[in-house]
Design a protein around this motif. Structure first.
Motif, PDB file in Angstrom:
ATOM      1  N   TYR A  44      -3.647   5.046   2.899  1.00 36.68           N
ATOM      2  CA  TYR A  44      -4.933   4.500   3.335  1.00 36.68           C
ATOM      3  C   TYR A  44      -6.010   5.575   3.307  1.00 36.68           C
ATOM      4  O   TYR A  44      -7.151   5.311   2.948  1.00 36.68           O
ATOM      5  N   GLU A  45      -5.643   6.790   3.684  1.00 37.99           N
ATOM      6  CA  GLU A  45      -6.608   7.890   3.655  1.00 37.99           C
ATOM      7  C   GLU A  45      -7.076   8.149   2.220  1.00 37.99           C
ATOM      8  O   GLU A  45      -8.269   8.341   1.966  1.00 37.99           O
ATOM      9  N   VAL A  46      -6.135   8.137   1.286  1.00 38.15           N
ATOM     10  CA  VAL A  46      -6.482   8.336  -0.121  1.00 38.15           C
ATOM     11  C   VAL A  46      -7.455   7.248  -0.575  1.00 38.15           C
ATOM     12  O   VAL A  46      -8.494   7.533  -1.172  1.00 38.15           O
ATOM     13  N   LEU A  47      -7.133   6.008  -0.263  1.00 38.80           N
ATOM     14  CA  LEU A  47      -7.966   4.897  -0.718  1.00 38.80           C
ATOM     15  C   LEU A  47      -9.326   4.842  -0.020  1.00 38.80           C
ATOM     16  O   LEU A  47     -10.255   4.220  -0.528  1.00 38.80           O
ATOM     17  N   ARG A 103      -7.263  10.727  -8.437  1.00 34.09           N
ATOM     18  CA  ARG A 103      -8.025  11.888  -8.916  1.00 34.09           C
ATOM     19  C   ARG A 103      -8.244  11.798 -10.425  1.00 34.09           C
ATOM     20  O   ARG A 103      -9.306  12.153 -10.928  1.00 34.09           O
ATOM     21  N   ARG A 104      -7.252  11.301 -11.139  1.00 33.96           N
ATOM     22  CA  ARG A 104      -7.351  11.171 -12.603  1.00 33.96           C
ATOM     23  C   ARG A 104      -7.978   9.846 -13.024  1.00 33.96           C
ATOM     24  O   ARG A 104      -8.102   9.574 -14.217  1.00 33.96           O
ATOM     25  N   ASN A 105      -8.311   9.024 -12.049  1.00 32.34           N
ATOM     26  CA  ASN A 105      -8.875   7.688 -12.288  1.00 32.34           C
ATOM     27  C   ASN A 105      -7.996   6.882 -13.239  1.00 32.34           C
ATOM     28  O   ASN A 105      -8.452   6.284 -14.201  1.00 32.34           O
ATOM     29  N   THR A 106      -6.708   6.869 -12.939  1.00 33.47           N
ATOM     30  CA  THR A 106      -5.718   6.164 -13.745  1.00 33.47           C
ATOM     31  C   THR A 106      -5.830   4.657 -13.525  1.00 33.47           C
ATOM     32  O   THR A 106      -5.948   4.184 -12.399  1.00 33.47           O
ATOM     33  N   ASN A 107      -5.773   3.922 -14.611  1.00 34.03           N
ATOM     34  CA  ASN A 107      -5.793   2.473 -14.528  1.00 34.03           C
ATOM     35  C   ASN A 107      -4.360   1.993 -14.271  1.00 34.03           C
ATOM     36  O   ASN A 107      -3.600   1.740 -15.202  1.00 34.03           O
ATOM     37  N   LEU A 108      -4.008   1.884 -13.008  1.00 34.01           N
ATOM     38  CA  LEU A 108      -2.647   1.474 -12.632  1.00 34.01           C
ATOM     39  C   LEU A 108      -2.374   0.017 -12.977  1.00 34.01           C
ATOM     40  O   LEU A 108      -1.241  -0.338 -13.309  1.00 34.01           O
ATOM     41  N   PHE A 139       0.815  -1.210   0.000  1.00 31.77           N
ATOM     42  CA  PHE A 139       0.000   0.000   0.000  1.00 31.77           C
ATOM     43  C   PHE A 139       0.850   1.262   0.000  1.00 31.77           C
ATOM     44  O   PHE A 139       0.383   2.320  -0.409  1.00 31.77           O
ATOM     45  N   THR A 140       2.073   1.148   0.454  1.00 32.36           N
ATOM     46  CA  THR A 140       2.923   2.329   0.580  1.00 32.36           C
ATOM     47  C   THR A 140       4.021   2.395  -0.493  1.00 32.36           C
ATOM     48  O   THR A 140       4.927   3.211  -0.377  1.00 32.36           O
ATOM     49  N   LEU A 141       3.923   1.571  -1.518  1.00 28.45           N
ATOM     50  CA  LEU A 141       4.921   1.612  -2.591  1.00 28.45           C
ATOM     51  C   LEU A 141       4.949   2.976  -3.273  1.00 28.45           C
ATOM     52  O   LEU A 141       6.018   3.520  -3.533  1.00 28.45           O
ATOM     53  N   ALA A 142       3.785   3.505  -3.564  1.00 31.74           N
ATOM     54  CA  ALA A 142       3.712   4.827  -4.205  1.00 31.74           C
ATOM     55  C   ALA A 142       3.550   5.895  -3.128  1.00 31.74           C
ATOM     56  O   ALA A 142       2.783   5.708  -2.191  1.00 31.74           O
ATOM     57  N   PRO A 143       4.262   7.002  -3.253  1.00 27.30           N
ATOM     58  CA  PRO A 143       4.059   8.105  -2.309  1.00 27.30           C
ATOM     59  C   PRO A 143       2.587   8.540  -2.335  1.00 27.30           C
ATOM     60  O   PRO A 143       1.933   8.472  -3.386  1.00 27.30           O
ATOM     61  N   SER A 144       2.080   8.994  -1.210  1.00 24.98           N
ATOM     62  CA  SER A 144       0.652   9.329  -1.102  1.00 24.98           C
ATOM     63  C   SER A 144       0.227  10.404  -2.096  1.00 24.98           C
ATOM     64  O   SER A 144      -0.854  10.312  -2.678  1.00 24.98           O
ATOM     65  N   PHE A 145       1.075  11.415  -2.328  1.00 23.84           N
ATOM     66  CA  PHE A 145       0.686  12.475  -3.263  1.00 23.84           C
ATOM     67  C   PHE A 145       0.548  11.927  -4.682  1.00 23.84           C
ATOM     68  O   PHE A 145      -0.317  12.347  -5.455  1.00 23.84           O
TER      69      PHE A 145
END
Length: 112
Positions: free
Chosen positions: A86-89, A31-36, A18-24
Motif C-alpha cells: 500500500y505504501e508503494v502504491l 519504479r520501472r513503470n512496468t505494464n503488469l 494487493f499483497t500477491l507480489a512482494p513489496s520490493f
C-alpha cells in the motif's frame, strides 16, 4: 453510473490481491513503470471474466476515480495496516505506473 466511491472497506476486502507480489518487487515494477496488466493479460482477462456484477461495478468505479484519490486511499490503507504494498502504491512518484496499468485494464474491457 452512480456517485459511489471506493472505500477502505473495499480495499480491505481485496487485501490478498494487493499483497500477491512482494513489496520490493512491486516497487521495482513501479519504479520501472512496468505494464503488469500486459505481462499478465491472460490471467487478468480470465479473472475479469469471473467477476460478479458487484465486483464489475467496483472495478468501473476504480477506473473512473482520479489517481490522486486512489493513492490517498492506498495511503489510508498503509496507515491502518502498515502493509508495504500500500505504501508503494501511495507513492506520488508512481502515479504514472498506476495510470498506465489502469489504462491497460480499460483497454482489456473494450475488447470484452
Amino acid at each position: 453510473m452512480s456517485e459511489e466511491k471506493i472505500t477502505y472497506a473495499d480495499v480491505e476486502e481485496y487485501q490478498s490481491l494487493f499483497t500477491l507480489a512482494p513489496s520490493f518487487l512491486l516497487e521495482t515494477f513501479a519504479r520501472r513503470n512496468t505494464n503488469l496488466v500486459l505481462k499478465f493479460k491472460s490471467i487478468i482477462g480470465s479473472y475479469m471474466d469471473s467477476l460478479t456484477d458487484i465486483q464489475k461495478e467496483k472495478l468501473y468505479i476504480i477506473l473512473s476515480t482520479d489517481i490522486d484519490e486512489l493513492q490517498g486511499l492506498m495511503n489510508e490503507a498503509y496507515q491502518r495496516t502498515q502493509i508495504k504494498q500500500y505504501e508503494v502504491l501511495s507513492n506520488p512518484n508512481y502515479k504514472q505506473f498506476i495510470n498506465d496499468n489502469l489504462d491497460e485494464i480499460r483497454s482489456l474491457l473494450k475488447y470484452k
